[in-house]
Write an enzyme that holds these catalytic residues in place. Structure first.
Site, PDB file in Angstrom:
ATOM      1  N   PRO A 147      -7.177  -5.577  -4.620  1.00 18.33           N
ATOM      2  CA  PRO A 147      -6.891  -6.910  -4.059  1.00 18.33           C
ATOM      3  C   PRO A 147      -5.807  -6.812  -2.993  1.00 18.33           C
ATOM      4  CG  PRO A 147      -6.848  -6.937  -6.480  1.00 18.33           C
ATOM      5  CD  PRO A 147      -6.869  -5.500  -6.061  1.00 18.33           C
ATOM      6  N   ASP A 148      -5.837  -7.756  -2.045  1.00 18.38           N
ATOM      7  CA  ASP A 148      -4.733  -7.810  -1.106  1.00 18.38           C
ATOM      8  C   ASP A 148      -3.533  -8.441  -1.815  1.00 18.38           C
ATOM      9  OD1 ASP A 148      -5.081 -10.561  -1.120  1.00 18.38           O
ATOM     10  OD2 ASP A 148      -6.095 -10.624   0.816  1.00 18.38           O
ATOM     11  N   PHE A 149      -2.468  -8.693  -1.084  1.00 21.75           N
ATOM     12  CA  PHE A 149      -1.232  -9.133  -1.723  1.00 21.75           C
ATOM     13  C   PHE A 149      -1.094 -10.643  -1.804  1.00 21.75           C
ATOM     14  CE2 PHE A 149      -0.256  -4.776  -1.083  1.00 21.75           C
ATOM     15  CZ  PHE A 149       0.695  -4.459  -2.031  1.00 21.75           C
ATOM     16  N   ARG A 150      -1.513 -11.350  -0.753  1.00 23.00           N
ATOM     17  CA  ARG A 150      -1.111 -12.747  -0.637  1.00 23.00           C
ATOM     18  C   ARG A 150      -2.212 -13.769  -0.882  1.00 23.00           C
ATOM     19  NH1 ARG A 150       2.132  -9.845   2.737  1.00 23.00           N
ATOM     20  NH2 ARG A 150       4.355 -10.322   2.600  1.00 23.00           N
ATOM     21  N   ASN A 221      -0.065   0.591   3.816  1.00 28.06           N
ATOM     22  CA  ASN A 221      -0.620   0.776   2.470  1.00 28.06           C
ATOM     23  C   ASN A 221       0.020   1.938   1.725  1.00 28.06           C
ATOM     24  OD1 ASN A 221      -2.311  -1.294   3.185  1.00 28.06           O
ATOM     25  ND2 ASN A 221      -4.039   0.033   3.683  1.00 28.06           N
ATOM     26  N   ASP A 223      -1.722   3.009  -1.127  1.00 26.69           N
ATOM     27  CA  ASP A 223      -2.792   3.377  -2.052  1.00 26.69           C
ATOM     28  C   ASP A 223      -3.329   4.780  -1.835  1.00 26.69           C
ATOM     29  OD1 ASP A 223      -4.448   3.081   0.243  1.00 26.69           O
ATOM     30  OD2 ASP A 223      -4.770   0.966  -0.238  1.00 26.69           O
ATOM     31  N   HIS A 240       5.408   2.485   4.657  1.00 24.98           N
ATOM     32  CA  HIS A 240       6.032   1.941   3.451  1.00 24.98           C
ATOM     33  C   HIS A 240       6.024   2.936   2.300  1.00 24.98           C
ATOM     34  CE1 HIS A 240       5.287  -2.420   5.016  1.00 24.98           C
ATOM     35  NE2 HIS A 240       6.279  -1.804   5.637  1.00 24.98           N
TER      36      HIS A 240
END
Length: 424
Positions: A147-150, A221, A223, A240
């Site tokens: 899933p994305d974050f927002r 990302n 991941d 990040h």
């Protein structure tokens, strides 16, 4: 605009985490570039109290399209356009707007360049765009099941409600982590590499590399899917951080990454053997220093002759400001579900292009224009056949799964299964 945080001295009431960061600095007062969030005031929005300006700009955009249409009609290049509704509904096709873009533009009341993918694809095929920089966010990994974050209700932040975090981004706040690391570790379990596979978008970016066009990819990302699909380390900047290494958040003593993963996946909290503080994977939190590789942007972006922005909300600084550092003559292509950052402005910059809608569909369409679709499918099939047993077992091995088409720098990161996916 990059965000700079300058620290001078540690106050008496400062937390242990912040005090540790102060002690780590060898040059007091030296400016450090750290990760931060854009406030709502910083986002691009029309000025309140002046709605007439935005209306005027929309009218001017429509007038420009009408003038172009009239000019072409005078030259006999346009068939007569009727005034009935059926002909009006087909107007976007006649204007050269792609289907996904035109529907999104109608919904938002925003004008867009004509044939964005066709224009960029044609320039790439002509060999005019040879140094491509890709800027990517969490949206490129949603097709992999992350899933994305927002996104309300389904985003990763929404899944942390049970921990009563004061605000969603607190999960990446180092001071909040020092008090309660459980929300971050819950998130980390979903993002740790090994649970998900790269998708068509990742392999498109790898194909850019194989064609000799990828100058660098800058990803938000964590991941690990970029490495997993075979993008080599020297072409990738994980702005990040990642799960590749781990260390104590307080004293920075290194900690075996596999032991940290085993503890986190077992709902345990890894602790430092030196000071007993909590161990954290090398993911960049708000207020922490960005990795050294991030600063390659000072050389990369001036060299770029095409910037592709995909799957990001452009809400995290200083990453979000990178898109404004290419030359004004360089085409910028946004592939996203919604217009973001400078692409929200009206009118758009002359060489800005956007394709709004489903990201996989947009990337596949561009690949088909370039004639790469079959190659990407073959690459996915050959690579996935080798990596699937690894993903099922989730047990990294040193024997390694090396894609024959990769160079030595393109080895998949299974020996240290290390992780974030249209908007972050």
């Amino acid at each position: 605009m990059q965000t700079f945080t300058i620290y001078f001295s540690a106050g008496a009431g400062m937390s242990k985490a912040r005090l540790s960061r102060e002690r780590r600095s060898t040059q007091p007062g030296f400016a450090r570039v750290t990760r931060s969030s854009i406030s709502s005031q910083d986002s691009v929005t029309p000025q309140q109290g002046r709605p007439a300006d935005s209306v005027l700009l929309s009218d001017l955009s429509l007038m420009r399209v009408s003038e172009q249409q009239a000019s072409l009609a005078r030259k006999g290049k346009l068939s007569k356009v009727g005034s009935d509704n059926s002909e009006s509904s087909s107007g976007n096709t006649k204007h050269g707007l792609s289907g996904s873009s035109s529907s999104s533009v109608r919904a938002s009341g925003r004008s867009a360049p004509r044939g964005a993918l066709e224009t960029v694809g044609r320039l790439m095929k002509l060999g005019r765009l040879r140094n491509v920089v890709v800027v990517a966010g969490a949206g490129i990994s949603t097709a992999s099941g992350i899933p994305d974050f927002r996104t309300p209700g389904t985003g990763l932040y929404a899944n942390l409600e049970k921990y009563n975090v004061p605000y969603p981004e607190a999960v990446f706040n180092i001071d909040y982590f020092s008090d309660d690391p459980r929300p971050f570790f819950s998130l980390a379990k979903e993002l740790y590499p090994g649970r998900h596979r790269p998708n068509y978008i990742h392999y498109f970016i790898r194909m850019l590399h194989q064609k000799g066009l990828l100058l660098r990819m800058y990803t938000q990302n964590i991941d690990g899917l970029e490495k997993m699909c075979g993008i080599p380390d020297d072409k990738l900047v994980e702005a990040h951080g990642s799960f590749a290494t781990a260390s104590c958040y307080l004293c920075y003593t290194p900690f075996p990454s596999e032991e940290a993963k085993e503890a986190i996946m077992s709902d345990n909290i890894p602790t430092c053997s030196f000071c007993s503080a909590t161990v954290k994977p090398s993911v960049v939190f708000f207020g922490e220093d960005l990795p050294e590789t991030y600063f390659q942007h000072a050389q990369d972006f001036p060299k770029a002759d095409l910037l592709i922005i995909m799957g990001t909300s452009l809400q995290i600084e200083p990453f979000a400001s990178l898109v404004n550092t290419v030359k004004s003559t360089v085409p910028r292509l946004l592939l996203n579900r919604h217009a973001v950052g400078p692409f929200e402005r009206k009118p758009l910059r002359r060489r800005d292009y956007l394709e709004l809608g489903d990201l996989v569909h947009s990337v596949r369409k561009l690949a088909e224009i370039l004639g790469w679709h079959t190659e990407i499918q073959d690459l996915m099939n050959s690579h996935e056949n080798r990596t699937l047993p690894m993903l099922i077992s989730s047990s990294p091995t040193s024997s390694g799964a090396m894609d024959p088409s990769c160079s030595s720098g393109e080895e998949s990161d299974f020996s240290e299964v290390d992780s974030r996916s249209t908007e972050s």
